[in-house]
Design an enzyme around this catalytic site. Structure first.
Site, PDB file in Angstrom:
ATOM      1  N   ASP A 216      43.357  49.287  53.821  1.00  0.00           N
ATOM      2  CA  ASP A 216      43.226  49.779  55.318  1.00  0.00           C
ATOM      3  C   ASP A 216      42.764  48.935  56.073  1.00  0.00           C
ATOM      4  O   ASP A 216      42.954  47.695  56.114  1.00  0.00           O
ATOM      5  CB  ASP A 216      42.472  51.233  55.086  1.00  0.00           C
ATOM      6  CG  ASP A 216      42.704  52.203  56.238  1.00  0.00           C
ATOM      7  OD1 ASP A 216      43.632  52.854  56.312  1.00  0.00           O
ATOM      8  OD2 ASP A 216      41.853  51.914  57.062  1.00  0.00           O
ATOM      9  N   TYR A 343      39.842  51.408  66.110  1.00  0.00           N
ATOM     10  CA  TYR A 343      41.256  51.496  66.380  1.00  0.00           C
ATOM     11  C   TYR A 343      41.461  51.042  67.718  1.00  0.00           C
ATOM     12  O   TYR A 343      42.312  50.212  68.035  1.00  0.00           O
ATOM     13  CB  TYR A 343      41.854  52.915  66.254  1.00  0.00           C
ATOM     14  CG  TYR A 343      41.780  53.480  64.787  1.00  0.00           C
ATOM     15  CD1 TYR A 343      43.256  53.443  64.191  1.00  0.00           C
ATOM     16  CD2 TYR A 343      40.856  53.839  63.814  1.00  0.00           C
ATOM     17  CE1 TYR A 343      43.251  53.765  62.989  1.00  0.00           C
ATOM     18  CE2 TYR A 343      40.969  54.130  62.610  1.00  0.00           C
ATOM     19  CZ  TYR A 343      42.289  54.197  62.056  1.00  0.00           C
ATOM     20  OH  TYR A 343      42.483  54.769  60.745  1.00  0.00           O
ATOM     21  N   HIS A 395      46.585  55.620  48.915  1.00  0.00           N
ATOM     22  CA  HIS A 395      45.792  54.993  49.767  1.00  0.00           C
ATOM     23  C   HIS A 395      44.384  54.632  49.333  1.00  0.00           C
ATOM     24  O   HIS A 395      44.047  53.340  49.762  1.00  0.00           O
ATOM     25  CB  HIS A 395      45.882  55.795  51.289  1.00  0.00           C
ATOM     26  CG  HIS A 395      45.475  54.795  52.140  1.00  0.00           C
ATOM     27  ND1 HIS A 395      46.062  53.766  52.760  1.00  0.00           N
ATOM     28  CD2 HIS A 395      44.458  54.847  53.098  1.00  0.00           C
ATOM     29  CE1 HIS A 395      45.716  53.103  53.635  1.00  0.00           C
ATOM     30  NE2 HIS A 395      44.586  53.793  54.169  1.00  0.00           N
TER      31      HIS A 395
END
Length: 417
Positions: A216, A343, A395
């Site tokens: 990630d 982000y 994930h």
């Protein structure tokens, strides 16, 4: 003045300040938690969240207001009401934060000041003196918590089917804005800047050669560390490469590339709502999540639901305690907004960093996008390990399948060390 000690077994003696505690500005009022100010010393963190904060959490959960149930029979509208209600009730009545607190205190957690921010990290030395140093980096909505079940297999391989040569000394930092690391108060904390902080951390710990691993955002940070190539870094191992959503596609895609591109399209159209919000308006979503434990729980639980290798319920892979350890960490540290800003800070940055040091890539079967080997070969000129035949996992690889995750790291390390 704080007493000091050293971490035994390092090539260089590293001073460690002892005896600091986690506290709040006012122990009787559940306001922001206050960490002891970090210095360039490596300072032991003895964690004890004031009871007022835990009591406030339970009171908020007791008075939570929820919407009506979804109008569909699946989770296509998001987390289903019945699933969230059960999780919140368990959180209020049965979850024990002190259990996690005792565990991480016993493992050994520290803080040190790097580039103006206090950086928190777990540091667990193997009993095997010749173990290979390994830095593990989490992403969102993860934390150091997702690696806890892998620490034993990584540091004590002879107890988990490996040999002494498979041992690692493990360093697990909290990304700035996450967990018990400081929250940046200005812009500029890109994945490249975080990577530079990691290089300083490993040097400060006295490690002269090491491997880095991440998935990630941790994959992006680890990739940037590989680009930086600090002295001592011998290779990087990834389970979610930086280029996942901007891959090196050929003009005439192979069948495997087309499959992966279809997965990217599915993610973009069905699962990327959180990504758009956190990339463009992290402060706005932060208000809601900082004020509502139910909202914070749903925001993260949805990712465990959608991104783990499960059959419709993440509890088949991760226990409620596992998930709530991570969710409670976000709640108590009030890092919904600061973690989301990662982000915003990196939005629009190029997603393809080419590396020329040894790289390994592990593709777990329920990953969001199962990128083909040809993409890795185009990005990494020294791709020494690639495995897309792992039987289980999604994930959150280390969280879901700590033994399979450990084996992947071992496989890579055997090649490069």
């Amino acid at each position: 003045m704080l007493r000091t000690a050293t971490i035994a077994g390092l090539a260089t003696a590293v001073p460690v300040a002892l005896g600091t505690d986690f506290a709040s500005a006012d122990p009787g009022v559940p306001g922001p938690l206050v960490l002891p100010p970090a210095t360039e010393e490596i300072t032991r963190l003895n964690l004890h969240v004031p009871e007022a904060h835990l009591r406030d959490l339970r009171q908020r959960l007791a008075g939570v207001r929820l919407p009506e149930r979804e109008t569909v029979a699946d989770n296509s509208q998001g987390v289903q009401l019945a699933k969230l209600t059960g999780l919140l009730e368990y959180w209020r009545t049965r979850y024990d934060w002190r259990r996690l607190e005792r565990r991480i205190n016993a493992l050994g957690q520290y803080r040190t000041l790097i580039d103006g921010l206090g950086i928190h990290f777990l540091h667990v030395r193997s009993r095997h003196a010749d173990a290979t140093p390994l830095i593990l980096t989490h992403g969102w909505p993860g934390s150091f918590v997702e690696f806890l079940k892998a620490i034993g297999p990584l540091t004590d391989p002879t107890a988990y089917g490996g040999t002494a040569q498979d041992a690692f000394h493990v360093v697990i930092p909290s990304v700035p804005g996450f967990g018990f690391s400081d929250r940046p108060t200005s812009t500029g904390w890109t994945t490249a800047r975080i990577a530079a902080a990691w290089a300083e951390l490993m040097e400060r710990l006295g490690y002269r050669h090491y491997i880095a691993q991440g998935g990630d955002w941790g994959g992006g940070i680890t990739t940037q560390l590989g680009k930086l190539r600090p002295k001592g870094l011998i290779g990087v191992e990834l389970n979610f490469p930086e280029y996942t959503f901007s891959p090196p596609v050929s003009d005439d895609p192979t069948a495997a590339e087309k499959t992966a591109l279809a997965q990217i399209q599915t993610f973009s159209t069905q699962y990327s709502g959180y990504f758009q919000e956190q990339s463009t308006r992290p402060q706005t979503i932060g208000y809601a999540l900082a004020d509502s434990p139910a909202g914070q729980a749903a925001w993260i639980y949805e990712k465990f639901l959608d991104w783990t290798d499960n059959t419709g319920r993440p509890e088949g892979v991760l226990s409620r305690d596992d998930m709530l350890d991570n969710i409670t960490l976000y709640w108590l540290t009030d890092t919904a907004a600061s973690s989301a800003r990662l982000y915003w800070q990196n939005y629009g940055a190029s997603g393809l960093t080419r590396l020329d040091l040894p790289v390994g890539l592990s593709v777990f079967p329920h990953e969001l996008v199962r990128g083909p080997k040809i993409w890795a070969e185009r990005a990494y000129s020294d791709l020494v390990y690639f495995n897309d035949r792992i039987p289980y996992g999604g994930h959150f690889a280390a969280f879901e399948q700590p033994l399979l995750f450990t084996q992947e790291v071992r496989n890579f390390a055997r090649i490069v060390k």
